[in-house]
Write a protein that holds these residues in place. Sequence first.
Motif, mmCIF file in Angstrom:
data_model
loop_
_atom_site.group_PDB
_atom_site.id
_atom_site.type_symbol
_atom_site.label_atom_id
_atom_site.label_comp_id
_atom_site.label_asym_id
_atom_site.label_seq_id
_atom_site.Cartn_x
_atom_site.Cartn_y
_atom_site.Cartn_z
ATOM 1 N N MET A 161 -20.712 45.609 -12.551
ATOM 2 C CA MET A 161 -21.781 44.790 -11.977
ATOM 3 C C MET A 161 -22.567 45.579 -10.935
ATOM 4 N N TYR A 162 -23.828 45.209 -10.783
ATOM 5 C CA TYR A 162 -24.610 45.677 -9.645
ATOM 6 C C TYR A 162 -24.235 44.822 -8.439
ATOM 7 N N ASP A 163 -24.357 45.416 -7.253
ATOM 8 C CA ASP A 163 -24.084 44.626 -6.047
ATOM 9 C C ASP A 163 -25.028 43.442 -5.950
ATOM 10 N N ASN A 164 -26.286 43.653 -6.309
ATOM 11 C CA ASN A 164 -27.297 42.592 -6.273
ATOM 12 C C ASN A 164 -28.445 42.996 -7.187
ATOM 13 N N ALA A 165 -29.390 42.080 -7.357
ATOM 14 C CA ALA A 165 -30.484 42.301 -8.306
ATOM 15 C C ALA A 165 -31.373 43.478 -7.929
ATOM 16 N N ALA A 166 -31.475 43.799 -6.643
ATOM 17 C CA ALA A 166 -32.339 44.895 -6.214
ATOM 18 C C ALA A 166 -31.842 46.245 -6.727
ATOM 19 N N GLN A 167 -30.548 46.351 -7.075
ATOM 20 C CA GLN A 167 -29.992 47.604 -7.581
ATOM 21 C C GLN A 167 -30.145 47.757 -9.094
#
Length: 213
Positions: free
Chosen positions: A201-207
């Motif tokens: 997974m990405y930490d959050n959508a910005a990544q």
Amino acid sequence: MTCDASARKKPHRRTDVLKIGLPVAALTIAALGCQALASPSPPMSPTASPGEARPVEPPGMIDEQDGVVPDGTTVLDADVPAVARLDPALLAALRQAATDAEDDGVHAFHVNSGWRSEDYQQQLLDEAVDQYGSEEEAAKWVATPETSAHVSGDAVDLGDSDVTAWLSRNGSAYGLCQTYANEPWHYELRPEAAAQGCPAMYDNAAQDPRTQR
């Protein structure tokens, strides 16, 4: 006294020049007041949450046709645009998982958000900027209309913790994978996950490279 009456009433003739200005000023103020009353106010944004009775909306307001989800919506509801306009493969995987989860006592995959129109996505992004204080912080939670997997119909937000817990154990078998570590409700289809497991997974959508402008 009505505005019309005020406009028709004539000031009394006065011989005192200093007092002539008073009625004239009063008429000017009354006329301005009438203009203010005649000016329409902008429409108020609806405050009711999805699924509640909402006020009549002017054209252009965000509604169910843009992807707003009524309360109680599940992945089986074919008449709700947020569900019906999901990618067919994603929707099929969700419905198969929901059927199989019943055997484990997990009932109803409730949908908080699915497909969204570009207008709805932009509204959510604007609200996130207001909430988090900057575009950079908002980007961790909400993508732009041009890059959002919700707008393309490739993402769903599920509403129950027992469902997301079940999917964390079993979702890869259906290709259903959590995409962002900060959004345990956000799932997308990764068909290869059935054989390889879900990707990191990405930490959050910005990544996510897909959300880069």
